[in-house]
Motif scaffolding. Structure first.
Motif, mmCIF file in Angstrom:
data_model
loop_
_atom_site.group_PDB
_atom_site.id
_atom_site.type_symbol
_atom_site.label_atom_id
_atom_site.label_comp_id
_atom_site.label_asym_id
_atom_site.label_seq_id
_atom_site.Cartn_x
_atom_site.Cartn_y
_atom_site.Cartn_z
ATOM 1 N N TYR A 107 0.805 -1.220 0.000
ATOM 2 C CA TYR A 107 0.000 0.000 0.000
ATOM 3 C C TYR A 107 0.840 1.273 0.000
ATOM 4 O O TYR A 107 0.397 2.296 -0.530
ATOM 5 C CB TYR A 107 -0.954 -0.028 1.196
ATOM 6 N N GLU A 108 2.036 1.215 0.554
ATOM 7 C CA GLU A 108 2.899 2.399 0.540
ATOM 8 C C GLU A 108 3.281 2.770 -0.893
ATOM 9 O O GLU A 108 3.198 3.941 -1.288
ATOM 10 C CB GLU A 108 4.161 2.134 1.369
ATOM 11 N N GLU A 109 3.700 1.773 -1.671
ATOM 12 C CA GLU A 109 4.056 2.039 -3.064
ATOM 13 C C GLU A 109 2.832 2.420 -3.883
ATOM 14 O O GLU A 109 2.899 3.265 -4.781
ATOM 15 C CB GLU A 109 4.737 0.806 -3.682
ATOM 16 N N ALA A 110 1.693 1.784 -3.577
ATOM 17 C CA ALA A 110 0.463 2.131 -4.282
ATOM 18 C C ALA A 110 0.116 3.598 -4.049
ATOM 19 O O ALA A 110 -0.255 4.326 -4.981
ATOM 20 C CB ALA A 110 -0.684 1.235 -3.809
ATOM 21 N N GLU A 111 0.260 4.047 -2.809
ATOM 22 C CA GLU A 111 -0.007 5.444 -2.485
ATOM 23 C C GLU A 111 0.955 6.361 -3.220
ATOM 24 O O GLU A 111 0.557 7.407 -3.763
ATOM 25 C CB GLU A 111 0.103 5.660 -0.985
ATOM 26 N N ARG A 112 2.221 6.002 -3.253
ATOM 27 C CA ARG A 112 3.230 6.839 -3.917
ATOM 28 C C ARG A 112 2.887 7.012 -5.395
ATOM 29 O O ARG A 112 2.928 8.130 -5.928
ATOM 30 C CB ARG A 112 4.620 6.215 -3.764
ATOM 31 N N GLU A 113 2.539 5.924 -6.065
ATOM 32 C CA GLU A 113 2.215 6.008 -7.491
ATOM 33 C C GLU A 113 0.916 6.772 -7.722
ATOM 34 O O GLU A 113 0.809 7.550 -8.683
ATOM 35 C CB GLU A 113 2.117 4.602 -8.095
ATOM 36 N N LEU A 114 -0.060 6.557 -6.851
ATOM 37 C CA LEU A 114 -1.331 7.257 -7.025
ATOM 38 C C LEU A 114 -1.168 8.759 -6.818
ATOM 39 O O LEU A 114 -1.752 9.562 -7.552
ATOM 40 C CB LEU A 114 -2.381 6.694 -6.063
ATOM 41 N N VAL A 115 -0.370 9.143 -5.829
ATOM 42 C CA VAL A 115 -0.119 10.564 -5.594
ATOM 43 C C VAL A 115 0.580 11.179 -6.797
ATOM 44 O O VAL A 115 0.254 12.305 -7.225
ATOM 45 C CB VAL A 115 0.707 10.765 -4.310
ATOM 46 N N MET A 116 1.530 10.460 -7.385
ATOM 47 C CA MET A 116 2.216 10.966 -8.575
ATOM 48 C C MET A 116 1.221 11.175 -9.711
ATOM 49 O O MET A 116 1.286 12.172 -10.446
ATOM 50 C CB MET A 116 3.322 10.003 -9.004
ATOM 51 N N TYR A 117 0.300 10.246 -9.875
ATOM 52 C CA TYR A 117 -0.712 10.401 -10.925
ATOM 53 C C TYR A 117 -1.594 11.614 -10.656
ATOM 54 O O TYR A 117 -1.842 12.431 -11.548
ATOM 55 C CB TYR A 117 -1.572 9.141 -11.013
ATOM 56 N N LEU A 118 -2.059 11.743 -9.425
ATOM 57 C CA LEU A 118 -2.945 12.851 -9.078
ATOM 58 C C LEU A 118 -2.253 14.199 -9.231
ATOM 59 O O LEU A 118 -2.875 15.191 -9.614
ATOM 60 C CB LEU A 118 -3.451 12.690 -7.644
ATOM 61 N N GLU A 119 -0.964 14.241 -8.944
ATOM 62 C CA GLU A 119 -0.242 15.508 -8.991
ATOM 63 C C GLU A 119 0.200 15.887 -10.402
ATOM 64 O O GLU A 119 0.409 17.056 -10.690
ATOM 65 C CB GLU A 119 0.978 15.453 -8.072
ATOM 66 N N GLU A 120 0.316 14.891 -11.296
ATOM 67 C CA GLU A 120 0.891 15.170 -12.608
ATOM 68 C C GLU A 120 -0.118 15.169 -13.743
ATOM 69 O O GLU A 120 0.126 15.788 -14.782
ATOM 70 C CB GLU A 120 1.995 14.151 -12.916
ATOM 71 N N ASP A 121 -1.222 14.447 -13.602
ATOM 72 C CA ASP A 121 -2.159 14.317 -14.711
ATOM 73 C C ASP A 121 -3.091 15.518 -14.763
ATOM 74 O O ASP A 121 -3.922 15.715 -13.873
ATOM 75 C CB ASP A 121 -2.968 13.025 -14.573
ATOM 76 N N ALA A 122 -2.984 16.296 -15.805
ATOM 77 C CA ALA A 122 -3.782 17.517 -15.917
ATOM 78 C C ALA A 122 -5.211 17.234 -16.371
ATOM 79 O O ALA A 122 -6.091 18.076 -16.200
ATOM 80 C CB ALA A 122 -3.128 18.478 -16.894
ATOM 81 N N GLY A 124 -6.944 14.153 -15.701
ATOM 82 C CA GLY A 124 -7.667 13.381 -14.696
ATOM 83 C C GLY A 124 -8.620 12.359 -15.279
ATOM 84 O O GLY A 124 -9.760 12.251 -14.838
ATOM 85 N N GLU A 125 -8.179 11.580 -16.268
ATOM 86 C CA GLU A 125 -9.068 10.608 -16.920
ATOM 87 C C GLU A 125 -9.579 9.548 -15.954
ATOM 88 O O GLU A 125 -10.699 9.061 -16.079
ATOM 89 C CB GLU A 125 -8.322 9.940 -18.081
ATOM 90 N N TYR A 126 -8.757 9.189 -14.975
ATOM 91 C CA TYR A 126 -9.135 8.138 -14.031
ATOM 92 C C TYR A 126 -9.404 8.700 -12.635
ATOM 93 O O TYR A 126 -9.135 8.050 -11.631
ATOM 94 C CB TYR A 126 -8.027 7.079 -13.962
ATOM 95 N N MET A 127 -9.950 9.902 -12.571
ATOM 96 C CA MET A 127 -10.137 10.530 -11.272
ATOM 97 C C MET A 127 -11.178 9.819 -10.417
ATOM 98 O O MET A 127 -11.005 9.661 -9.210
ATOM 99 C CB MET A 127 -10.516 11.997 -11.445
ATOM 100 N N ALA A 128 -12.281 9.388 -11.017
ATOM 101 C CA ALA A 128 -13.318 8.705 -10.226
ATOM 102 C C ALA A 128 -12.748 7.440 -9.606
ATOM 103 O O ALA A 128 -12.966 7.150 -8.425
ATOM 104 C CB ALA A 128 -14.521 8.386 -11.110
ATOM 105 N N GLU A 129 -11.991 6.676 -10.413
ATOM 106 C CA GLU A 129 -11.367 5.455 -9.893
ATOM 107 C C GLU A 129 -10.300 5.793 -8.854
ATOM 108 O O GLU A 129 -10.115 5.052 -7.879
ATOM 109 C CB GLU A 129 -10.754 4.651 -11.038
ATOM 110 N N SER A 130 -9.598 6.913 -9.061
ATOM 111 C CA SER A 130 -8.555 7.311 -8.110
ATOM 112 C C SER A 130 -9.144 7.644 -6.751
ATOM 113 O O SER A 130 -8.535 7.361 -5.717
ATOM 114 C CB SER A 130 -7.785 8.517 -8.649
ATOM 115 N N GLU A 131 -10.327 8.252 -6.741
ATOM 116 C CA GLU A 131 -10.971 8.593 -5.467
ATOM 117 C C GLU A 131 -11.251 7.335 -4.656
ATOM 118 O O GLU A 131 -11.003 7.279 -3.447
ATOM 119 C CB GLU A 131 -12.264 9.358 -5.735
#
Length: 451
Positions: A107-122, A124-131
């Motif tokens: 889960y630590e690595e999952a969080e790291r990758e998800l945060v990178m996606y949320l911070e970099e993707d302008a 937000g194609e997968y925002m609902a799934e990210s939530e």
């Protein structure tokens, strides 16, 4: 069969030439996927990669197949190759990697990758799934994600604050913040769900159902929304929509622990105690939560309400060992032992990890300081005051009004202000003494805003 001819053969006849390219193998892979033939699909996606090695989509398709087959490390290796070598701007690879890591329970690595996606993707194609994934990770890690900036979606950090307000029982503040978030980001489904709960805690049923309807319109299978809707329908006494929804929840077997907990508590509230008990037992098998006294209380309540008294007593004893400072497990264990000794059925037990309201009032009369601390720190108790003042019978409303004389608190002043505004129904009035106290308390807030 694919027919091939040499370059010197000028007679083609009726043979249709086949162009072997990336699209050809892509289409074959898709047909294999439709038949759930993952090995064939993987083989064809690999051929597509050979023909177009610089096309990141082909690589991602191959990573997706490996993920479906359970090879999460192999999938992440390909996704990392895409980001490092082929297309660093393909930020959705971070989201795919986060899902792989979550499936690996890293889960630590999952969080790291998800945060990178949320911070970099302008975009937000997968925002609902990210939530949804973010809520799962916060549950597993027992802390909010370290989000510093999010270009793709404003409101996530504010949503964390709103959730904290809900947990603290500051419902009116939470509502104001959640209303702002949902207005600015209408597709933020988690915020809509929590806004519905906040409305519900405050007794605003119509608004709560409107929020849930918006969520289900966008995502008909949203488990949190379905559970919340079932609870709302139960309180409304619905006999038309609830049975079908209840059956759907009864046969649902969620995978993620957060969803298991949500459906377990929901089924307990709806009276499906056996189903709730089975889900709570699943949760207690997890080493990460086996030391959770509150969860043992939930399991005990479900067991007791199902008539499984020996199991209920065992769970309350375990909760008592894990939380020796709490009177809750001792109270219910003693109550159950008395019921067994008297050959009487055990009264229905609330899933809330607190004493029954009447029992709490008895104890608070002897210790007003404990009452003040409990109200300020216990959101469930604050919610019960909202409900009692708005929807309780005359006796209960009177008791709550008397109890509130022991505390002055900004959130409770707001609660009582709203209660007074709605005090126009002749069939459920507060006693005159309670009304006078509420008015005095609210008036005092204007004179002494620091209180």
């Amino acid at each position: 069969m694919i027919e091939r001819t040499s370059e010197t053969d000028g007679t083609v006849g009726n043979v249709i030439p086949v162009t072997l390219d990336a699209n050809f193998f892509f289409e074959r892979a898709v047909r294999s996927l439709d038949r759930f033939q993952y090995e064939k699909a993987l083989k064809n996606f690999r051929k597509a990669v050979e023909y177009e090695p610089e096309n990141p989509v082909n690589h991602c398709n191959m990573a997706g197949i490996l993920s479906e087959m359970g090879d999460y490390e192999g999938s992440n290796g390909i996704l990392r190759h895409v980001l490092e070598t082929i297309d660093p701007q393909m930020t959705e690879c971070h989201f795919f990697m986060a899902n792989n890591y979550a499936n690996m329970e890293n889960y630590e690595e999952a969080e790291r990758e998800l945060v990178m996606y949320l911070e970099e993707d302008a975009k937000g194609e997968y925002m609902a799934e990210s939530e949804e994934l973010m809520e799962l990770l916060q549950y597993e890690l027992n802390r909010p994600a370290p989000l510093a900036r999010i270009r793709s979606r404003e409101g996530v950090v504010e949503h964390d604050k709103a959730r904290s307000l809900l947990e603290e029982g500051k419902f009116t503040q939470a509502v104001k913040l959640l209303e702002e978030i949902t207005e600015n980001t209408p597709d933020f489904l988690a915020a809509h769900n929590n806004l519905a709960l906040a409305y519900f805690y405050m007794g605003r049923f119509t608004k709560a159902k409107e929020c849930i309807a918006e969520v289900l319109e966008r995502d008909p299978g949203n488990l949190h929304a379905l559970c919340n809707l079932a609870i709302f329908l139960q309180y409304e006494g619905d006999r038309e929509q609830l049975p079908a929804l209840l059956h759907l929840l009864e046969v649902t077997v969620p995978f993620h622990r957060e969803h298991v907990f949500k459906i377990a508590t929901t089924m307990g509230i709806l009276g499906g105690h056996r189903t709730a008990y089975a889900h709570f037992r699943r949760l207690l098998k997890d080493e990460a939560v086996e030391g959770d006294a509150v969860l043992y209380h939930y399991c005990a309540a479900a067991a007791s309400n199902s008539g499984l008294y020996a199991e209920a007593l065992r769970c309350w004893r375990q909760a008592e060992r894990l939380d020796p400072g709490s009177v809750v497990p001792r109270f219910f264990a003693a109550q159950l032992q008395k019921a067994i000794a008297d050959h009487q059925p055990m009264p229905q037990v609330s899933y809330n990890y607190q004493l029954p309201f009447q029992e709490q009032l008895k104890r608070w009369k002897d210790d007003a300081g404990a009452f003040t601390a409990e109200v300020r720190n216990n959101p469930l108790l604050r919610a019960s005051f909202f409900w009692a003042l708005r929807y309780g019978d005359a006796a209960t409303r009177s008791q709550v009004g008397e109890a509130l004389r022991w505390i002055e608190d900004e959130e409770l002043r707001e609660l009582m202000r709203e209660a007074l505004e709605q005090e126009t129904q002749p069939d459920a009035p507060l006693q005159e003494s309670s009304l006078l106290h509420l008015q005095r308390l609210i008036g005092g807030a204007e004179e002494h805003p620091a209180l």
